[in-house]
Structure formats: C-alpha cells, structure tokens
Design a protein around this motif. Structure first.
Motif, PDB file in Angstrom:
ATOM      1  N   ILE A   1     -65.075  13.966   2.464  1.00 22.81           N
ATOM      2  CA  ILE A   1     -65.467  14.211   3.687  1.00 22.81           C
ATOM      3  C   ILE A   1     -66.928  13.639   3.595  1.00 22.81           C
ATOM      4  O   ILE A   1     -67.854  14.948   3.826  1.00 22.81           O
ATOM      5  CB  ILE A   1     -65.332  14.967   4.203  1.00 22.81           C
ATOM      6  N   TYR A   2     -67.012  12.062   4.158  1.00 20.44           N
ATOM      7  CA  TYR A   2     -68.185  12.092   3.949  1.00 20.44           C
ATOM      8  C   TYR A   2     -69.740  12.319   4.887  1.00 20.44           C
ATOM      9  O   TYR A   2     -70.653  12.879   4.514  1.00 20.44           O
ATOM     10  CB  TYR A   2     -68.694  10.444   4.188  1.00 20.44           C
ATOM     11  N   GLN A   3     -69.174  13.041   5.941  1.00 18.09           N
ATOM     12  CA  GLN A   3     -69.940  13.243   7.311  1.00 18.09           C
ATOM     13  C   GLN A   3     -70.439  14.646   7.010  1.00 18.09           C
ATOM     14  O   GLN A   3     -71.697  14.971   7.760  1.00 18.09           O
ATOM     15  CB  GLN A   3     -68.946  13.409   8.228  1.00 18.09           C
ATOM     16  N   GLN A   4     -70.000  14.822   5.925  1.00 11.19           N
ATOM     17  CA  GLN A   4     -70.186  16.698   5.656  1.00 11.19           C
ATOM     18  C   GLN A   4     -71.096  17.090   4.114  1.00 11.19           C
ATOM     19  O   GLN A   4     -71.019  15.806   3.410  1.00 11.19           O
ATOM     20  CB  GLN A   4     -69.179  17.312   5.513  1.00 11.19           C
ATOM     21  N   PRO A   5     -72.358  17.614   4.258  1.00 15.61           N
ATOM     22  CA  PRO A   5     -72.476  18.215   3.093  1.00 15.61           C
ATOM     23  C   PRO A   5     -72.071  18.226   1.201  1.00 15.61           C
ATOM     24  O   PRO A   5     -70.638  18.999   1.841  1.00 15.61           O
ATOM     25  CB  PRO A   5     -73.555  19.475   3.402  1.00 15.61           C
ATOM     26  N   LEU A   6     -72.079  18.284   0.160  1.00 14.33           N
ATOM     27  CA  LEU A   6     -71.433  18.474  -0.934  1.00 14.33           C
ATOM     28  C   LEU A   6     -71.974  19.166  -1.761  1.00 14.33           C
ATOM     29  O   LEU A   6     -73.187  18.564  -1.519  1.00 14.33           O
ATOM     30  CB  LEU A   6     -70.853  17.056  -0.855  1.00 14.33           C
ATOM     31  N   GLN A   7     -72.158  19.985  -3.036  1.00 14.96           N
ATOM     32  CA  GLN A   7     -72.676  20.156  -3.354  1.00 14.96           C
ATOM     33  C   GLN A   7     -73.025  19.380  -4.300  1.00 14.96           C
ATOM     34  O   GLN A   7     -72.769  18.390  -5.284  1.00 14.96           O
ATOM     35  CB  GLN A   7     -72.218  21.455  -4.411  1.00 14.96           C
TER      36      GLN A   7
ATOM     37  N   LEU B   1     -75.404  10.457  11.999  1.00 16.79           N
ATOM     38  CA  LEU B   1     -75.289  11.381  10.707  1.00 16.79           C
ATOM     39  C   LEU B   1     -76.290  11.513  10.167  1.00 16.79           C
ATOM     40  O   LEU B   1     -77.148  11.584  10.653  1.00 16.79           O
ATOM     41  CB  LEU B   1     -74.393  10.791   9.650  1.00 16.79           C
ATOM     42  N   SER B   2     -75.553  13.219  10.318  1.00 15.36           N
ATOM     43  CA  SER B   2     -77.282  14.077  10.001  1.00 15.36           C
ATOM     44  C   SER B   2     -77.526  13.922   8.395  1.00 15.36           C
ATOM     45  O   SER B   2     -76.819  13.348   7.302  1.00 15.36           O
ATOM     46  CB  SER B   2     -76.692  15.554   9.807  1.00 15.36           C
ATOM     47  N   SER B   3     -79.098  14.350   8.429  1.00 15.10           N
ATOM     48  CA  SER B   3     -79.137  13.883   6.952  1.00 15.10           C
ATOM     49  C   SER B   3     -79.221  15.061   6.137  1.00 15.10           C
ATOM     50  O   SER B   3     -79.393  14.202   4.597  1.00 15.10           O
ATOM     51  CB  SER B   3     -80.901  13.913   7.250  1.00 15.10           C
ATOM     52  N   ASP B   4     -78.265  15.597   5.862  1.00 12.74           N
ATOM     53  CA  ASP B   4     -77.995  16.409   5.091  1.00 12.74           C
ATOM     54  C   ASP B   4     -76.277  15.941   3.979  1.00 12.74           C
ATOM     55  O   ASP B   4     -75.674  16.854   3.557  1.00 12.74           O
ATOM     56  CB  ASP B   4     -77.765  18.066   4.951  1.00 12.74           C
ATOM     57  N   SER B   5     -76.023  15.452   5.295  1.00 11.47           N
ATOM     58  CA  SER B   5     -74.618  14.324   4.745  1.00 11.47           C
ATOM     59  C   SER B   5     -74.264  14.144   4.013  1.00 11.47           C
ATOM     60  O   SER B   5     -74.925  13.527   3.004  1.00 11.47           O
ATOM     61  CB  SER B   5     -73.852  13.424   6.058  1.00 11.47           C
ATOM     62  N   LEU B   6     -73.223  13.389   3.355  1.00  7.07           N
ATOM     63  CA  LEU B   6     -72.878  13.620   2.203  1.00  7.07           C
ATOM     64  C   LEU B   6     -73.613  12.465   1.715  1.00  7.07           C
ATOM     65  O   LEU B   6     -73.987  11.660   0.708  1.00  7.07           O
ATOM     66  CB  LEU B   6     -70.989  13.559   1.385  1.00  7.07           C
ATOM     67  N   ILE B   7     -73.026  11.206   2.949  1.00  4.13           N
ATOM     68  CA  ILE B   7     -73.838   9.320   3.176  1.00  4.13           C
ATOM     69  C   ILE B   7     -75.164   9.682   3.409  1.00  4.13           C
ATOM     70  O   ILE B   7     -75.409   8.871   2.372  1.00  4.13           O
ATOM     71  CB  ILE B   7     -73.017   8.996   4.654  1.00  4.13           C
ATOM     72  N   ARG B   8     -75.773   9.948   3.941  1.00  2.00           N
ATOM     73  CA  ARG B   8     -77.141  10.089   3.956  1.00  2.00           C
ATOM     74  C   ARG B   8     -77.706  10.820   2.236  1.00  2.00           C
ATOM     75  O   ARG B   8     -78.493   9.624   1.795  1.00  2.00           O
ATOM     76  CB  ARG B   8     -77.951  11.060   4.502  1.00  2.00           C
ATOM     77  N   ILE B   9     -77.298  11.273   1.426  1.00  2.00           N
ATOM     78  CA  ILE B   9     -77.225  11.727   0.118  1.00  2.00           C
ATOM     79  C   ILE B   9     -77.186  11.179  -0.403  1.00  2.00           C
ATOM     80  O   ILE B   9     -78.015  10.306  -1.339  1.00  2.00           O
ATOM     81  CB  ILE B   9     -76.438  13.744  -0.323  1.00  2.00           C
ATOM     82  N   LEU B  10     -76.517  10.380  -0.790  1.00  2.00           N
ATOM     83  CA  LEU B  10     -76.265   8.950  -1.697  1.00  2.00           C
ATOM     84  C   LEU B  10     -76.727   8.086  -0.972  1.00  2.00           C
ATOM     85  O   LEU B  10     -77.642   7.440  -2.024  1.00  2.00           O
ATOM     86  CB  LEU B  10     -74.577   8.503  -1.006  1.00  2.00           C
ATOM     87  N   GLU B  11     -77.362   7.956   0.196  1.00  2.00           N
ATOM     88  CA  GLU B  11     -78.143   6.443   0.318  1.00  2.00           C
ATOM     89  C   GLU B  11     -79.333   6.839   0.136  1.00  2.00           C
ATOM     90  O   GLU B  11     -79.779   6.100  -0.401  1.00  2.00           O
ATOM     91  CB  GLU B  11     -78.225   6.490   2.376  1.00  2.00           C
ATOM     92  N   LYS B  12     -79.854   8.138   0.260  1.00  2.00           N
ATOM     93  CA  LYS B  12     -80.961   8.131  -0.614  1.00  2.00           C
ATOM     94  C   LYS B  12     -80.858   8.273  -2.265  1.00  2.00           C
ATOM     95  O   LYS B  12     -82.294   7.905  -2.296  1.00  2.00           O
ATOM     96  CB  LYS B  12     -81.495  10.489  -0.185  1.00  2.00           C
TER      97      LYS B  12
END
Lengths: 470, 360
Positions: free
Chosen positions: A183-189, A252-263
């Motif tokens: 689920i890309y919109q949510q954070p992931l460990q 999308l919020s900054s702690d979502s999975l997509i944002r982490i991957l993008e970062k």
C-alpha cells in the motif's frame, strides 16, 4: 657583462615557463557497458605504450613511427583516494599458463602514464628538445554508467520507464504480483522496505542481466553495489502499479511509502551519481565508447533495439549542447570521441568494414548530434588483445573466410564462420532471417611476446593522443 | 538467406583448411565484392559532376593541323635527303655509301628513341591509372584488393632502386586484418616516403646547381638554356626514383603535363606559399640581384620537381606527407649563400641592403 647574465636569467625563466606550457595532460574516459571489454582495452593500451621502445606493431601511431616517442612509465597520480588499476594482475592473468581474460571491474581504479617524446614543432624545438605527455585513464564498472541517464529522470519518470520495459519484456511477473500487495499511500517499516528492495534487485538481476534490457538494470549499484552494499540509500524500488503512477502524488503525506522511496531515489541521484561522475568525468579530454556488437548480433532484434536505446541515452548524457545539464555540471571539454566495435578479432577480417558500418548505423542519430557540436568522431573495429587468426575453410564447396581460435566455453580449437554482417540496418523480419553465431574465444596459451597482439590499437592511440605529440 | 554461420571443431572433422595466402585473399575479396554489390554498395564516384561539352567539329579540323604539317615536313625531308644522297652517289660512290650509312643510323636511332619515348609515355599513363586505382581503394575501404597493385608498383620501382629494406619493414608491419586503406597507407609511409626523400634530395641538388649557375652566368640567354637543360635532367631523375623513367621524347609529354599542372595549381600553390614567399623575398632582398635571380630560378625548378613527384608517385600525397617548397627553399638559400660567401667574400656576394646603398 651583467647585461648578458641577466638576459640569460630571463631566458632560463622563459624556458621553464615554456616547459610547463608544453608538457601536456590528457584524460581519457573509457566508457562502455559491462562486458564491452574495458579492462582488456586498458590493459592492452598500457601494454602497447609501456613497450613503446621495442614495439614495431604500431605503424599508425605517427609519433612512434617517426621514432619520437622515447619511453613510457607508470606514474603516481594526484587523486590518492582512487585505487590503482590492476595492470600487473590483468597481465599476469593473460600470460598465465592457463590464461584467462582479466576479471571484470567491480570498483573504480585509475592509471597514469607519463610518455616522454621528442618535440617536432620547429619553434618549440628551439626552446626544448623533449617533452612529456601525461595520460590519465579511468576504469570503473560498466554497470555504473547506466546511472548517467537516471540523472534526467524523476522518480515517477523512472517508475514509468520500468513499468513500460517490464510490460514489453513479457517475462516472469512474480515480483510484480507481490508488489501489488504493497500500500503505497501508507508508511512502511524500514526493514520491510529493505526486504522488498532486495527481492526486486534479485528479480532484475536474475531475469534481465542475460536479456540485456539495460535500462531495467538501473540503478547500476543495484547490480554492483561496490562499497555501498547494505546501505539504506539502495533500499528503494520503482512503483509499478499503473493506477498509482497515473494518480496525483501531490496530496501524499511525507511519511507515505512513495515519498520515502522518492526521497531515497533523489538522494541516490544527488549524493551518489552526481559526485561520481563529477569527480571522474570532469576534465575529460577524450572519450572512447566500447561497444560489443557481436553480442547484439548474436541475440537478435530486441537486443539490438535495447542496446541502441541504451547507448543513445548514454551519449545524450555526454552531449555537449547548450541546454544540457552536463554542460552546467562539467565544463564540456571532450573534443574527440571514438566509437569502437570491440572484439574485432572474432570477426573475419574481410567483414571489419561491415562491422564498422553496422555500428555507425546503430548510433546514427547520436553521431549526428555529436558531430553537429563540432566533436571529432571516428568509428573503428578494434581488438585490444587479438586471440584468433583468419583462415580460409571450404564448407559445402564454398570458400569461407573464418576465424580460428580456442573456444572459451569448451576449450577446443574451432574454426568459425559467424555469418555475414549486413552493412546496413535490418528490419525486424530480416533480423529473424539472419542468423549469427559469434563464438567467445579464449586467450591462447602460446602468447610468447610480452607485447600483446592487437588490431588497430595504434589507430586508437593515434586518434586519442596522437595529436598531442607535437 | 543462404548465409548461415558455420562452426567446426578442428579436431573432430578432417576439413580442408588453408592458411590464408594472397591468392585466397583475392578470391575472398572478389566474393565479398560480389556480395556487397548485393547490398547495394554505393561507391563514391566523382563522375556526378557536370562536364563541359567540347564542340567536336571545330576540334577535329584543328586536330588535323599538327599531323598534316608533320607529314608534309617529313615527306619533304625524305624527298630532299633522297635527292641529296643520289647527288652524292653521282659525285663519288664512297661518299654516297657513307651518307647512306649516316642516314640509316639517323632512321634507326630515331625509331628506337621514338619507341622508347612511346613506352615511357605509356608508363606515365599507366602510373596515372594506378594512382586512380589506389585512391578508389582508399575511398571505398575494401579488403584484400590492394596487395596485387602494391606488388606491381614494387616490381616497377625495383628495376631502378633497391627496395628490399623498406619492403621488409612493410611486410613486417602489415597484418592480415589490415584493409586496403590501411595497407596503402602503410605502404605509403614505409616505402614511398623513403622515395620522397630521395626525390626531394635530387630536386634540391638540381635546384641549387642551377641557382648557382644562373647566379654566376653572365648571359641571359645562357640562363634560359641552363634552366631547360637542368630541369629536363631533373625530371628524368625524379621520374626514375618512382619507377617510371622518362626518356628524352617522353619527357616532353611529362614536361607539358608538369607545366599544365603548375599553371593550374599555380594559384593555389602561390596562396599556400604566400607566407613563406614573403619571408623568402626578404631574404632575396638582402642579396644581390644576380643571386636573387638564381634563387628565383632554383625555386622554379624546385616547383617543377614537386609537380613531377605528384605525377609520378603511385599513391597520391595526403596533407600529412605532401612535399613542401619551403623545405627546398631553405636549403637552397643556405647553400647558395654559403657557397657564394666562400668564393667571393668581398664582391657581389651577400650584401646587406644598407651597405649596397652606401656604396651607391
């Protein structure tokens, strides 16, 4: 009297200044995808130059033919943090009792050669008899070169590209099915991201390193991490869900999975790729692009298209035009580019011209752009280490020019007629009709001379550094 | 497509394998030529340019002038000599026989030199076609076709010069993989560049000699004769270096071509040498008029020599190796000034302009 001595002093100073001005430095970027033969090329290049005094197999290196190159030595370079190119090890492997090809590169290394030569220019000769040319050569894994086109892509663009390439390849989709559950919109460990990322790396490594879908093998450090193995910067993967790719990401919020991957993707671009190329390709004067055409010919149309796409993307990054980022990043000083079809010794000599034409046709678009920028461009069929010889063999009442050598896979001596290379580009249908069988040859055990046999390395040297021996 | 890859294990099958020799190379080349025409090879032909048409009718009549004049004069001469000999016979038979013998000698030697001249002119034409064949091979970048031509040229030159040294270097450096362009380039730089040096030395020698002669000779008419004599001698020697020696009669043809070339190429040559000529002028300005004339004549002969080299060299010059007038001029100037300094240190020799003015 005092006048004379002061004049002498001035003259001496002028001489010193001129000496510094005349001494030259060339930095050569040896570029090529993995398996193109970069390490063998650099080994042979150093070998030819280090034996320059007793090397009579370089007739097309004009300065050597004129007897003006006196000697060459390996010298230590200023960039002390870069490991030295393992010239001796490579050479030992070649001249071993059981010779092997030099092992492919897994990290960056550098070599510097000082070449002493007699000056030809009549005016300069009056001031100084001899001069020195310093040649810097850089070796690095070809996989990392694939990162260069990434610099022009955002995370979304990159994901889109991966998605399209995977769609085209119609291959094993196991990883994709698994990725759908994310689920890309949510954070992931973090450890979960690392796990998925490792699976993705294994997936592309297994499925595409044989396929030569080079642009899926990005980023280069996914394949060959070097000193970055295990670092969190490599823990990312592309988003392959087309619905998410087409959706708006701005909310999308900054702690979502997509944002982490993008970062992480952006960090990789900014902190890994850019410094790497900035450091090693800045101040490059001459570039040689090594291309293994035989692999392309062996593997057919799809591979041809892939290679064509990858190489033109690559050359685009090296472009010298005004709107290009590379212009801003490096001062563009490359004034000569040599495109070389390597392993020409695997091709019967009567077909070398066709091999060159084939390569020229493959890169026609890029060549046109580069020539427009006023860069001197040349295409050559070369072989850094020649391991075969040409023979005529009669097959079904037809005389064929073949190459004879030791086959790498079986260790037997074979005579191979690989098929006729078409000197023009082929359509998809013709590609399927035309069959090629280029055999990989091993190094024969009977290399006696300490100078490596080669094909057209002298022309390569003349093109890359010949004009500096003035 | 009939063309399928073939791989044979050397050990397993007993198959006819030969080392590639020259003959087979030629066969392969022929084959590849045929194959490549199948792919629609486009050769770089130069015939695409428009050509100026010549009015034929006008030319035909004009062409008749020289043969008819020649026939007329020759006929008159034969008739006249016949009368002359007959006259001598009527006077005394011994004188008559002697005169006949002399006339016979003239006819025989004339015929021989005519044939020789014709042969040497044919050689020059042959050389021209070789030049074209070489440049065609260079532009088309073929494989395996040049060796025969090179061998031909080698044997032609070998009749006049000992080439064994350079040829052994050439064979040592050539590789099986070299294509025609590379082989010709290699041949040009291992064998022909040595010939260029010999030819340039010859030209320098003759140019210097005639420069000194003209500088010392008191008569203008003698100057002209000297130039004609020395230049024709030089043409003969230079053409011999490249293996297509020109005899007296053949030389006329060569001289005409050289002159035409010089006139055609004159303008561009002059531009190219302009910088050097300027320097040359300041040099000639410092020496006396007669010496300056000598240097001028020497330069003219040198230029003729270089044109001869261009006509006779089997492989055309490239920008890298073309002979330069400046090289000859320098040694010409050095030699002539040192010689004149030695022979006449006080008079007429080298004078600075200022000194000349003072004397006046």
């Amino acid at each position: 009297m005092s006048d004379k001595s002061s004049i002498k002093r001035v003259l001496y100073k002028v001489e010193q200044l001129v000496e510094r001005g005349i001494d030259k430095r060339v930095r050569i970027a040896v570029t090529g995808l993995s398996g193109a033969g970069k390490t063998a090329f650099i080994t042979s290049l150093m070998n030819q130059l280090l034996h320059i005094a007793d090397n009579d197999q370089l007739p097309f290196l004009r300065a050597a033919k004129e007897g003006r190159i006196l000697a060459t030595k390996v010298s230590s370079y200023d960039e002390l943090h870069i490991p030295e190119f393992k010239y001796k090890q490579s050479l030992d492997a070649i001249f071993d009792k059981k010779p092997t090809w030099p092992v492919s590169t897994t990290g960056i290394s550098q070599a510097q050669l000082d070449i002493r030569y007699t000056i030809k220019n009549e005016w300069l000769k009056k001031l100084q008899k001899q001069s020195q040319l310093t040649v810097d050569i850089i070796d690095y894994p070809g996989e990392w070169l694939l990162d260069l086109p990434l610099l022009r892509l955002s995370f979304k663009d990159w994901s889109m590209q991966c998605h399209e390439l995977l769609e085209q390849s119609e291959l094993d989709s196991s990883w994709r099915e698994q990725a759908v559950e994310l689920i890309y919109q949510q954070p992931l460990q973090d450890d979960k991201i690392a796990q998925v990322s490792t699976e993705y790396k294994d997936f592309i490594r297994q499925n595409f390193s044989q396929q030569h879908t080079y642009n899926l093998l990005q980023p280069g450090r996914f394949i060959l991490p070097g000193e970055l193995a295990g670092a969190p910067v490599l823990d990312f993967f592309p988003v392959l869900d087309i619905d998410i790719l087409n959706s708006d990401w701005s909310t999308l919020s900054s702690d979502s999975l997509i944002r982490i991957l993008e970062k992480r993707f952006n960090y990789y671009k900014k902190q890994i790729i850019e410094p790497f190329f900035k450091e090693y390709f800045e101040k490059v004067d001459r570039q040689i692009l090594l291309v293994d055409c035989l692999e392309v010919l062996n593997n057919g149309y799809q591979n041809y298209r892939n290679m064509q796409f990858t190489l033109s993307e690559l050359l685009k990054s090296f472009h010298y035009g005004h709107s290009n980022w590379i212009k801003r990043m490096f001062s563009p000083s490359i004034d000569k580019l040599l495109i070389a079809a390597t392993k020409a010794d695997h091709v019967p000599p009567e077909q070398h011209r066709e091999l060159e034409l084939f390569l020229q046709k493959m890169l026609q678009g890029s060549r046109n752009d580069i020539q427009y920028e006023g860069i001197e461009l040349e295409t050559l069929a070369i072989s850094a280490i020649k391991v075969t010889e040409a023979v005529m063999a009669e097959h079904q009442a037809q005389k064929l020019m073949c190459v004879k050598g030791v086959e790498l896979s079986s260790g037997d001596e074979v005579i191979n007629y690989p098929g006729k290379i078409a000197p023009h580009s082929l359509s998809k249908e013709l590609w399927q009709e035309q069959q090629y069988d280029f055999v990989d040859f091993a190094i024969p055990g009977n290399l006696t001379s300490s100078i490596l046999p080669h094909i057209r390395m002298d022309k390569v040297l003349q093109f890359l550094i010949g004009d500096k021996f003035r | 497509m009939k063309d399928k890859p073939v791989k044979i294990k050397s050990k397993s099958v007993d198959i006819a394998v030969e080392k590639v020799d020259e003959k087979l190379f030629e066969e392969a080349a022929e084959k590849s030529l045929a194959d490549s025409s199948q792919f629609g090879r486009r050769s770089l032909s130069t015939t695409a340019k428009p050509k100026l048409l010549v009015k034929k009718s006008n030319k035909r009549i004009r062409k008749l002038f020289w043969p008819s004049l020649f026939t007329f004069v020759a006929g008159a001469a034969v008739y006249e000599s016949y009368l002359f000999i007959e006259n001598l016979f009527s006077l005394n038979s011994i004188v008559g026989i002697a005169a006949t013998a002399v006339a016979g000698l003239v006819v025989v030697s004339g015929a021989v030199s005519l044939v020789k001249g014709w042969l040497s002119r044919r050689k020059l034409r042959n050389r021209k076609s070789k030049q074209m064949a070489f440049s065609q091979l260079i532009s088309e970048n073929t494989y395996g076709e040049s060796q025969k031509l090179i061998d031909d040229v080698n044997s032609e030159i070998g009749q006049h010069l000992d080439l064994s040294g350079p040829i052994s270097i050439y064979t040592g450096q050539k590789q099986q993989v070299h294509n025609d362009r590379e082989l010709i380039q290699l041949y040009s730089q291992t064998v022909l560049e040595g010939l260029d040096e010999i030819a340039l030395d010859t030209i320098t020698k003759h140019a210097t000699e005639s420069a000194i002669m003209v500088a010392l000779s008191p008569l203008a008419a003698a100057d002209m004769a000297l130039v004609a004599w020395r230049s024709s001698k030089m043409l003969q020697e230079v053409s011999r270096v490249y293996g297509c020696p020109q005899t007296t009669l053949g030389r006329i043809g060569l001289t005409r071509q050289v002159m035409t070339n010089m006139m055609l190429a004159g303008a561009s040559d002059m531009l190219a040498d302009a910088g050097a000529e300027l320097l040359g002028k300041s040099l000639t300005a410092t020496v006396s008029t007669k010496v300056a004339q000598g240097i001028g004549v020497g330069l003219l002969i040198a230029r003729m020599g270089i044109q001869t080299m261009k006509l006779c060299r089997p492989v055309e010059f490239t920008d890298d190796n073309k002979p330069k007038l400046s090289y000859i001029r320098k040694s010409l100037y050095n030699k002539i000034t040192t010689i004149l300094k030695k022979s006449e240190p006080s008079k007429d020799a080298v004078k600075v302009k200022g000194e000349q003015d003072d004397r006046d």
